[in-house]
Design a protein around this motif. Structure first.
Motif, PDB file in Angstrom:
ATOM      1  N   GLY A   1       0.812  -1.213   0.000  1.00 46.87           N
ATOM      2  CA  GLY A   1       0.000   0.000   0.000  1.00 46.87           C
ATOM      3  C   GLY A   1       0.841   1.257   0.000  1.00 46.87           C
ATOM      4  O   GLY A   1       0.498   2.256  -0.648  1.00 46.87           O
TER       5      GLY A   1
ATOM      6  N   ARG B   1       2.150   2.199  -3.402  1.00 47.25           N
ATOM      7  CA  ARG B   1       1.132   2.824  -4.243  1.00 47.25           C
ATOM      8  C   ARG B   1       0.792   4.229  -3.776  1.00 47.25           C
ATOM      9  O   ARG B   1       0.053   4.948  -4.452  1.00 47.25           O
ATOM     10  CB  ARG B   1      -0.140   1.973  -4.231  1.00 47.25           C
ATOM     11  N   SER B   2       1.326   4.607  -2.618  1.00 46.24           N
ATOM     12  CA  SER B   2       0.995   5.907  -2.048  1.00 46.24           C
ATOM     13  C   SER B   2       1.786   7.016  -2.735  1.00 46.24           C
ATOM     14  O   SER B   2       2.887   6.811  -3.240  1.00 46.24           O
ATOM     15  CB  SER B   2       1.292   5.915  -0.547  1.00 46.24           C
TER      16      SER B   2
ATOM     17  N   TRP C   1      -4.020   1.416   2.856  1.00 44.44           N
ATOM     18  CA  TRP C   1      -4.915   1.250   1.709  1.00 44.44           C
ATOM     19  C   TRP C   1      -6.110   2.192   1.851  1.00 44.44           C
ATOM     20  O   TRP C   1      -7.261   1.790   1.752  1.00 44.44           O
ATOM     21  CB  TRP C   1      -5.367  -0.203   1.612  1.00 44.44           C
TER      22      TRP C   1
ATOM     23  N   ILE D   1      -9.047   2.470  -0.672  1.00 42.00           N
ATOM     24  CA  ILE D   1     -10.138   1.498  -0.682  1.00 42.00           C
ATOM     25  C   ILE D   1     -11.250   2.014   0.226  1.00 42.00           C
ATOM     26  O   ILE D   1     -10.987   2.555   1.300  1.00 42.00           O
ATOM     27  CB  ILE D   1      -9.642   0.120  -0.207  1.00 42.00           C
TER      28      ILE D   1
ATOM     29  N   ARG E   1     -12.821  -2.052   4.225  1.00 44.00           N
ATOM     30  CA  ARG E   1     -11.837  -2.263   5.286  1.00 44.00           C
ATOM     31  C   ARG E   1     -12.510  -2.783   6.557  1.00 44.00           C
ATOM     32  O   ARG E   1     -11.954  -3.615   7.275  1.00 44.00           O
ATOM     33  CB  ARG E   1     -11.081  -0.959   5.564  1.00 44.00           C
TER      34      ARG E   1
END
Length: 310
Positions: free
Chosen positions: A146, A149-150, A203, A206, A211
């Motif tokens: 995650g 991807r940040s 994440w 999302i 979550r």
């Protein structure tokens, strides 16, 4: 009436957590506050530490003659203090048995041959050991994925892992000193919980509903595991024992020792140095100079002659 105690294996974790909080406080500009506020904070921390630490050390002196028994430092010259060589022997026995039960201290502590049997034994303990470690590894992978991807700065991406430092330090000290899983399982589960939270935060793109579903999914797996233990293995929770809910303690072979004061002291006559169900007075570490503080009255405890306290 309220009482408290301090678990010595928690001290490393607590100190590490305190240092981490202090570092975070500095990063947030803690020193920019006015001097009076900083001094009040320092006084509060010191006062709270003394409020807990002084009674704990006093209790240690009263019960064993040491401020942090079974640690060897802080010994007081009182007649009930255990001789230093016996404390060191007890530490050696603890370090040995937590690595390889009933192993030879010289062989166990002098090599790493205990490591594979130790790991094979602990990996079978699913709930205290394998599950939290496995969950931590999976969540660490999701967290790192995650963060990759940040769009945050590289410096801030891994800052969340700082919170794991006190726990990892605690695990390291535990492994090098007395690696019995019962001393560390709470840290392993805290570590798994924190890592799960960090993975969910990483994440953030999302939807929060998904979550939440993931959290309940993990909880559901935990409940299924408990149900599996209860229904299939009948191993958890333990059924009540036959003696008013308690289990009968084993009765090792008994050896009677006559002290120099003429008193009888029981001691286990086997390699298992535990009194278990042996009648009192019993000690796993017999010594000929043990004496009743009040002759014939066990309620007042025991002492050691002056030669043994030197």
């Amino acid at each position: 009436m309220t009482g408290f105690t301090i678990k010595q294996s928690f001290i490393v974790f607590g100190l590490g957590l305190g240092v981490l909080v202090f570092v975070v406080w500095l990063r947030r500009g803690g020193l920019q506050a006015d001097n009076k506020r900083i001094l009040r904070l320092i006084a509060l921390v010191i006062g709270y530490a003394m409020m807990l630490g002084i009674p704990f050390m006093a209790r240690g002196v009263i019960t064993s003659g040491y401020i942090a028994y079974p640690q060897t430092f802080g010994r007081f010259d009182v007649d009930w203090a255990e001789p230093l060589e016996l404390v060191k022997e007890r530490q050696e026995m603890l370090a040995t048995n937590t690595r390889l039960r009933y192993g030879d201290p010289e062989e166990v502590l002098g090599s790493w041959n205990w490591l594979i049997p130790w790991f094979q034994s602990n990996v079978k303990q699913l709930f205290p050991f394998t599950v939290p470690i496995g969950l931590t590894i999976v969540m660490l992978f999701l967290y790192l994925l995650g963060q990759l991807r940040s769009r945050n700065d590289k410096q801030d991406r891994l800052i969340g892992l700082w919170v794991l430092i006190p726990m990892l330090l605690m695990v390291l000290i535990w492994f090098l000193s007395a690696p019995n899983i019962k001393y560390i399982q709470y840290v392993l589960w805290i570590q798994a919980s924190v890592m799960t939270m960090l993975a969910m935060l990483a994440w953030y793109q999302i939807a929060w509903q998904w979550r939440i579903y993931a959290v309940f999914g993990v909880m559901g797996l935990g409940l299924l595991y408990v149900g599996y233990l209860i229904l299939s293995l009948q191993a958890y929770p333990l059924p009540p024992g036959p003696d008013n809910g308690f289990y009968v303690r084993p009765m090792p072979p008994i050896k009677v020792m006559i002290t120099q004061s003429g008193d009888e002291i029981h001691t286990p006559d086997s390699h298992i140095r535990q009194c278990w169900n042996i009648p009192l007075p019993c000690t796993p570490v017999p010594h000929t100079r043990i004496f009743y503080r009040v002759p014939g009255d066990i309620r007042h405890g025991f002492g050691l002659s002056p030669k043994d306290t030197q």
